[in-house]
Design a protein around this motif. Structure first.
Motif, PDB file in Angstrom:
ATOM      1  N   HIS A   1      -6.167   2.045  -6.690  1.00  0.00           N
ATOM      2  CA  HIS A   1      -5.156   2.856  -6.004  1.00  0.00           C
ATOM      3  C   HIS A   1      -5.594   4.311  -5.888  1.00  0.00           C
ATOM      4  CE1 HIS A   1      -3.777   4.766  -9.805  1.00  0.00           C
ATOM      5  NE2 HIS A   1      -4.049   3.584 -10.345  1.00  0.00           N
ATOM      6  N   GLY A   2      -4.973   4.991  -4.936  1.00  0.00           N
ATOM      7  CA  GLY A   2      -5.169   6.426  -4.824  1.00  0.00           C
ATOM      8  C   GLY A   2      -4.521   7.149  -5.989  1.00  0.00           C
TER       9      GLY A   2
ATOM     10  N   ARG B   1       0.806  -1.221   0.000  1.00  0.00           N
ATOM     11  CA  ARG B   1       0.000   0.000   0.000  1.00  0.00           C
ATOM     12  C   ARG B   1       0.841   1.274   0.000  1.00  0.00           C
ATOM     13  NH1 ARG B   1      -3.111   0.881   5.331  1.00  0.00           N
ATOM     14  NH2 ARG B   1      -1.024   1.669   5.876  1.00  0.00           N
ATOM     15  N   ASP B   2       1.688   1.461   1.016  1.00  0.00           N
ATOM     16  CA  ASP B   2       2.385   2.729   1.181  1.00  0.00           C
ATOM     17  C   ASP B   2       3.607   2.853   0.282  1.00  0.00           C
ATOM     18  OD1 ASP B   2       0.451   3.102   3.056  1.00  0.00           O
ATOM     19  OD2 ASP B   2       1.775   2.971   4.796  1.00  0.00           O
TER      20      ASP B   2
ATOM     21  N   GLY C   1      -8.081  10.117   2.823  1.00  0.00           N
ATOM     22  CA  GLY C   1      -7.597   8.754   2.603  1.00  0.00           C
ATOM     23  C   GLY C   1      -8.303   7.760   3.491  1.00  0.00           C
ATOM     24  N   ARG C   2      -9.082   8.254   4.467  1.00  0.00           N
ATOM     25  CA  ARG C   2      -9.851   7.366   5.329  1.00  0.00           C
ATOM     26  C   ARG C   2     -10.970   6.702   4.518  1.00  0.00           C
ATOM     27  NH1 ARG C   2     -13.970   8.830  10.247  1.00  0.00           N
ATOM     28  NH2 ARG C   2     -14.109   6.719  11.123  1.00  0.00           N
TER      29      ARG C   2
ATOM     30  N   VAL D   1      -0.766   8.257  -1.865  1.00  0.00           N
ATOM     31  CA  VAL D   1      -0.750   7.511  -0.613  1.00  0.00           C
ATOM     32  C   VAL D   1      -1.121   8.452   0.519  1.00  0.00           C
ATOM     33  CG1 VAL D   1       0.666   6.198   1.009  1.00  0.00           C
ATOM     34  CG2 VAL D   1       0.993   5.906  -1.455  1.00  0.00           C
ATOM     35  N   SER D   2      -2.180   8.092   1.267  1.00  0.00           N
ATOM     36  CA  SER D   2      -2.578   8.872   2.435  1.00  0.00           C
ATOM     37  C   SER D   2      -3.441   8.009   3.338  1.00  0.00           C
ATOM     38  CB  SER D   2      -3.361  10.125   2.011  1.00  0.00           C
ATOM     39  OG  SER D   2      -3.768  10.877   3.152  1.00  0.00           O
ATOM     40  N   GLY D   3      -3.009   7.836   4.586  1.00  0.00           N
ATOM     41  CA  GLY D   3      -3.809   7.075   5.534  1.00  0.00           C
ATOM     42  C   GLY D   3      -4.064   5.657   5.057  1.00  0.00           C
TER      43      GLY D   3
END
Length: 381
Positions: free
Chosen positions: A117-118, A70-71, A155-156, A95-97
């Motif tokens: 993906h973000g 993820r990160d 990102g939540r 990438v956030s949270g």
């Protein structure tokens, strides 16, 4: 090693305690499980370690596994216990949270890979992208955006799970509500939904409930979800989702086209409301399984295949984050819960994020502890 819930009294009590607030308690009459082979002893082997927050693992050809982190926004191929980078996507992944490089879908035969993906292109959101993989599974090409504009804020609740439908050309996408209270029941928001799009073109599937609409609802299969973390297709073709509850009532849901799953945390983002709010207009679909209070944070899920699994054959294996375990949920043909099994062999690896059924029936599992994470292979013996 395992504990099966088998008596009608115990099962009825467990189901009543798990019922969401505001819902009718299940009947105390529960069909007792028929005799089955014993649950097997499980062998758990580490396939690869040294990962960080691996969100998903899928099978490629020739014994290859494809893993997302993820990160790190990194795609890896693992073969014979060795990892190599397939693609560093940090330049295209936001990438956030809880949001980053998340779920994967892989069609090994056509060498096609999808990722959820973000993205920060045009503002922060979540999207689904498709690539072709070269013959040696060393590089990606022919990038195409399949669906974009899945809502995100900080990102939540950006959870995004992908599943290739066995019975059609659909790509099924489970989404989070982005912690915005109006998203789940707004049919023109892609947040808090399960969506169905054509896996190649990204067009809405023609049999979607609102397929002829000119707005975003044409992609919607079900709505009223909080944060979909898992998707799985049963042998009978039915689709099932796993989602995080608030402080109570994580859910496993059997999906019906056009179904409302009852999450409506308004005004604002009011997490005191029931996960399945039966006071809403229309019909809300009750969960097939609920954690009750407190939550355990279930994530990825896969149906267990093969007679080698004994009494666990045909169960839904669900990876659990907060309670650091895997639960096996057996349902009858009508979708009613029959038993819950919690193998101790899978309760010693910390947080579990994803579970995939391998072609030989083994389960592929990712841990999500943040450091020195692993891909595990779980086999009955």
């Amino acid at each position: 090693m395992t504990r099966l819930v088998r008596t009608s009294l115990v099962l009825a009590t467990a189901l009543a305690l798990a019922a969401p607030a505001g819902a009718h308690a299940p009947s105390a009459t529960v069909t007792v499980d028929t005799p089955r082979a014993a649950a097997p002893t499980l062998q758990v082997r580490t396939v690869v370690r040294g990962l960080a927050n691996p969100w998903d693992v899928q099978e490629g050809p020739g014994g290859r596994l494809v893993v997302s982190e993820r990160d790190r926004a990194r795609l890896s191929v693992v073969r014979n216990g060795k990892r190599r980078t397939l693609a560093n996507l940090s330049k295209v992944v936001w990438v956030s949270g809880e949001t980053g490089l998340m779920s994967l879908a892989v069609d090994a035969g056509s060498r096609t890979l999808w990722a959820c993906h973000g993205s920060s292109a045009g503002g922060n959101h979540v999207q689904v992208t498709r690539w072709r993989v070269d013959r040696k599974w060393r590089s990606l090409s022919k990038r195409r955006t399949i669906l974009t504009g899945l809502p995100s804020t900080s990102g939540r609740h950006g959870g995004c799970r992908l599943l290739l439908d066995r019975d059609s050309d659909a790509l099924i996408i489970g989404t989070g509500d982005a912690a915005v209270g109006t998203n789940p029941r707004d049919l023109d928001s892609l947040g808090g939904k399960v969506l169905r799009v054509h896996r190649t073109t990204g067009a809405p599937m023609a049999d979607n409930p609102y397929a002829t609409a000119s707005t975003a609802r044409r992609f919607v299969w079900t709505y009223g979800h909080r944060n979909v973390q898992g998707l799985a297709q049963r042998a009978d073709g039915t689709l099932w989702s796993v989602e995080h509850g608030s402080y109570r009532d994580d859910e496993v849901n059997r999906l019906v086209p056009g179904g409302d799953y009852g999450w409506n945390p308004v005004p604002g983002y009011n997490e005191a409301v029931p996960m399945t709010d039966q006071s809403l207009p229309g019909t809300q679909q009750e969960a097939a399984w609920s954690s009750g209070d407190p939550t355990i944070a279930p994530a990825g899920a896969a149906w267990v295949r093969g007679s080698q699994w004994g009494s666990l054959e045909g169960a839904l294996a669900v990876a659990v984050l907060k309670d650091s375990e895997m639960i096996f949920l057996r349902f009858d043909d009508a979708g009613a819960l029959v038993s819950v099994t919690r193998p101790q062999a899978l309760a010693r690896f910390g947080r579990l994020r994803s579970v995939t059924s391998a072609r030989n029936g083994d389960l592929l599992v990712t841990t999500d502890n943040g450091t020195d994470d692993r891909v595990l292979r779980v086999s009955p013996r």
